[in-house]
Design a protein around this motif. Structure first.
Motif, mmCIF file in Angstrom:
data_model
loop_
_atom_site.group_PDB
_atom_site.id
_atom_site.type_symbol
_atom_site.label_atom_id
_atom_site.label_comp_id
_atom_site.label_asym_id
_atom_site.label_seq_id
_atom_site.Cartn_x
_atom_site.Cartn_y
_atom_site.Cartn_z
ATOM 1 N N LEU A 37 0.822 -1.212 0.000
ATOM 2 C CA LEU A 37 0.000 0.000 0.000
ATOM 3 C C LEU A 37 0.853 1.259 0.000
ATOM 4 C CD1 LEU A 37 -2.766 -1.154 2.521
ATOM 5 C CD2 LEU A 37 -2.953 -0.993 0.032
ATOM 6 N N ARG A 38 1.983 1.199 0.696
ATOM 7 C CA ARG A 38 2.886 2.354 0.712
ATOM 8 C C ARG A 38 3.426 2.651 -0.675
ATOM 9 N NH1 ARG A 38 5.952 0.648 4.281
ATOM 10 N NH2 ARG A 38 7.691 -0.119 3.014
ATOM 11 N N ARG A 39 3.845 1.600 -1.432
ATOM 12 C CA ARG A 39 4.391 1.804 -2.772
ATOM 13 C C ARG A 39 3.300 2.259 -3.744
ATOM 14 N NH1 ARG A 39 8.110 3.745 -3.296
ATOM 15 N NH2 ARG A 39 8.819 2.909 -5.281
ATOM 16 N N VAL A 40 2.090 1.746 -3.571
ATOM 17 C CA VAL A 40 0.979 2.172 -4.436
ATOM 18 C C VAL A 40 0.673 3.648 -4.229
ATOM 19 C CG1 VAL A 40 -1.508 1.912 -4.861
ATOM 20 C CG2 VAL A 40 -0.051 -0.110 -4.687
ATOM 21 N N LYS A 41 0.782 4.129 -2.992
ATOM 22 C CA LYS A 41 0.564 5.552 -2.703
ATOM 23 C C LYS A 41 1.670 6.411 -3.301
ATOM 24 C CE LYS A 41 -1.932 5.015 1.688
ATOM 25 N NZ LYS A 41 -1.830 5.195 3.170
ATOM 26 N N GLU A 42 2.907 5.907 -3.253
ATOM 27 C CA GLU A 42 4.071 6.704 -3.659
ATOM 28 C C GLU A 42 4.288 6.736 -5.165
ATOM 29 O OE1 GLU A 42 6.858 5.957 0.328
ATOM 30 O OE2 GLU A 42 7.181 4.779 -1.493
ATOM 31 N N ASN A 44 3.248 5.296 -9.409
ATOM 32 C CA ASN A 44 2.187 4.915 -10.346
ATOM 33 C C ASN A 44 2.607 3.630 -11.065
ATOM 34 O OD1 ASN A 44 0.477 7.149 -9.871
ATOM 35 N ND2 ASN A 44 1.819 8.425 -11.120
ATOM 36 N N LYS A 65 -8.258 -2.069 -0.564
ATOM 37 C CA LYS A 65 -7.510 -0.897 -0.107
ATOM 38 C C LYS A 65 -6.735 -0.254 -1.262
ATOM 39 C CE LYS A 65 -7.031 -2.470 4.678
ATOM 40 N NZ LYS A 65 -6.084 -2.921 5.732
ATOM 41 N N ILE A 66 -6.175 -1.094 -2.138
ATOM 42 C CA ILE A 66 -5.466 -0.570 -3.316
ATOM 43 C C ILE A 66 -6.424 0.243 -4.181
ATOM 44 C CG2 ILE A 66 -4.369 -1.201 -5.510
ATOM 45 C CD1 ILE A 66 -3.160 -3.628 -4.074
ATOM 46 N N ILE A 69 -7.277 3.591 -2.868
ATOM 47 C CA ILE A 69 -6.237 4.603 -3.093
ATOM 48 C C ILE A 69 -6.253 5.053 -4.559
ATOM 49 C CG2 ILE A 69 -3.746 5.041 -3.088
ATOM 50 C CD1 ILE A 69 -3.558 2.867 -0.868
ATOM 51 N N LYS A 70 -6.294 4.066 -5.477
ATOM 52 C CA LYS A 70 -6.270 4.356 -6.914
ATOM 53 C C LYS A 70 -7.322 3.488 -7.612
ATOM 54 C CE LYS A 70 -1.519 5.938 -7.050
ATOM 55 N NZ LYS A 70 -0.138 5.715 -7.554
ATOM 56 N N GLN A 73 -6.475 1.376 -10.754
ATOM 57 C CA GLN A 73 -5.309 0.496 -10.731
ATOM 58 C C GLN A 73 -5.666 -0.904 -11.240
ATOM 59 O OE1 GLN A 73 -1.843 1.095 -9.541
ATOM 60 N NE2 GLN A 73 -1.877 -0.670 -10.901
#
Length: 458
Positions: A37-42, A44, A65-66, A69-70, A73
């Motif tokens: 989740l951290r990498r998905v937020k940071e 694209n 959750k992914i 955020i997006k 995705q």
């Protein structure tokens, strides 16, 4: 594509990464939900491969959750615990696809092909939405479209060369003074090319320090410099398949110029702090108000880079060198701003037009736009008067230019009569009538007649 693999088994992460990298994709991995989740937020990612069971974590919960955020995705669920029920549930929750472990290279390749098609469709929808928003914004807040036709012979010839080259992949160099509309012209080249549906990405070369500019262009790895807290892609990556516009290329630091030359010659680049060579497919358009040959002579610009950029080169003439276009632009701006403000200002009075044409306009279109916007606000009647416009000022020595027709230059070794004759000829060439010419010259028609007779001007 940029791909994230999320699996708690190191062997799966390693073998899948190797298979994907062998196909030319960029891959990152995560072993649990938090790091995923951290990498998905940071970043694209084009595609995420997500294990259905991450230790004690439920992959379907991570999927939700992914997508929280997006929402767009693409996520492919893979698992050794395959069943029709979990496949259906995953797709109902928004998963892009479902892949059972162990999988073959062909099965993996089929997912990638499907994902590329989905991304292309998704990209077209996003670009269409962005275009609609841009058009709406421009209609409300921007200026009228810049004219790309001209009654000035030199300008017409420059645009003709430029737009004939637009349909090719050739690098383009746009020269001209500040305010002549170089960035708008660059975008028009993109819009008239086969890349019109691809990204158009701008980098302003003077706006950042050398270190930051290199990072903005090529991207960087985490820890490559102070403040680099995560891996980041640059504008070259963002422009992939489209156009990279380098504004004010004459300000590009010498240290970065070899890397840009490599991009142009070899279609290769490296992110800051990374040793991996990456391929790039971008068309480069550059613009500058600098005299690049003089920059080369002074040791501030690489000659080999200049020749790589200078495949197709045009110079956008200043407004003072295209007076017939100057008046057309002024009328366009006035119509636009008067309409925007709800004011009934319909044109220029005789003295207003004379003042407009006698001003040097060192700021070119940018200065003209601001002046006409101000005039539309302050005008007392339905015509723009001289007092509504900037006080006419002569062209300063540092902006003076040679007249292409006569070869004369203000401040050169010429007599007053030579300068006057050349100026009369130029004004008479484009002025709609003798009365207009006399008004612009600040004389009456009888005086104009005598001067024409004196110099033998028909």
């Amino acid at each position: 594509m940029d791909i994230l693999i999320v699996d708690d088994q190191k062997s799966i992460r390693l073998t899948t990464s190797l298979a994907l990298e062998a196909e030319g994709h960029y891959v990152e991995t995560a072993e649990d939900g938090d790091s995923c989740l951290r990498r998905v937020k940071e970043e694209n990612f084009d595609l995420v491969f997500l294990d259905l069971r991450l230790g004690d974590e439920d992959g379907l919960e991570i999927l939700q959750k992914i997508l929280g955020i997006k929402p767009r995705q693409l996520v492919t669920i893979f698992t050794a615990h395959a069943s029709v029920a979990t496949a259906v549930k995953a797709t109902q929750l928004g998963a892009f696809d479902y892949l059972e472990k162990p999988f073959t290279p062909d099965q993996l390749r089929a997912i990638l092909i499907k994902a590329k098609k989905a991304l292309q469709t998704q990209g077209e929808v996003v670009r269409l939405q962005e275009t609609v928003q841009e058009l709406k914004s421009e209609a409300k807040h921007s200026s009228p479209p810049l004219r790309f036709t001209s009654e000035d012979k030199r300008t017409h010839e420059e645009f003709d060369i430029l737009f004939r080259a637009a349909a090719t992949n050739a690098s383009v160099l746009i020269l001209g003074e500040s305010g002549t509309g170089k960035s708008v012209i660059a975008r028009e080249v993109h819009e008239r090319s086969h890349l019109r549906d691809k990204p158009f990405v701008t980098v302003s070369c003077p706006s950042l320090s050398k270190e930051l500019l290199e990072s903005v262009l090529f991207g960087h790895m985490k820890g490559s410099f102070t403040g680099a807290v995560k891996d980041t892609w640059g504008k070259v990556h963002a422009a992939e398949g489209g156009t990279l516009f380098l504004d004010e290329i004459g300000e590009l630091p010498m240290e970065i110029q070899p890397k840009l030359l490599r991009l142009l010659q070899e279609r290769e680049y490296e992110r800051l702090g990374e040793n991996k060579v990456r391929q790039s497919n971008v068309r480069v358009i550059a613009a500058t108000n600098r005299d690049l040959p003089a920059q080369i002579a002074a040791g501030h610009f690489r000659e080999d880079l200049y020749y790589r950029l200078n495949v197709i080169s045009i110079t956008v003439p200043s407004l003072r060198d295209r007076p017939i276009d100057l008046y057309r632009f002024a009328c366009d701006y006035l119509s636009f701003f008067a309409g925007q403000m709800g004011r009934k200002v319909e044109g220029f009075s005789e003295n207003g037009r004379s003042s407009l044409m006698r001003h040097g306009w060192p700021g070119n279109l940018r200065e003209l736009r601001n002046a006409i916007e101000r005039a539309a606000i302050l005008a007392r009647g339905n015509k723009i008067e001289a007092e509504d416009l900037p006080r006419p000022t002569p062209v300063s020595a540092n902006t003076a230019s040679r007249d292409p027709a006569s070869g004369l230059c203000i401040g050169g070794e010429h007599t007053i009569d030579e300068i006057e004759q050349a100026h009369l000829l130029r004004v008479l060439e484009w002025a709609p009538s003798l009365q207009d010419a006399a008004s612009i010259l600040g004389i009456d028609k009888a005086t104009l007649y005598r001067k024409r007779k004196r110099y033998g001007i028909e």
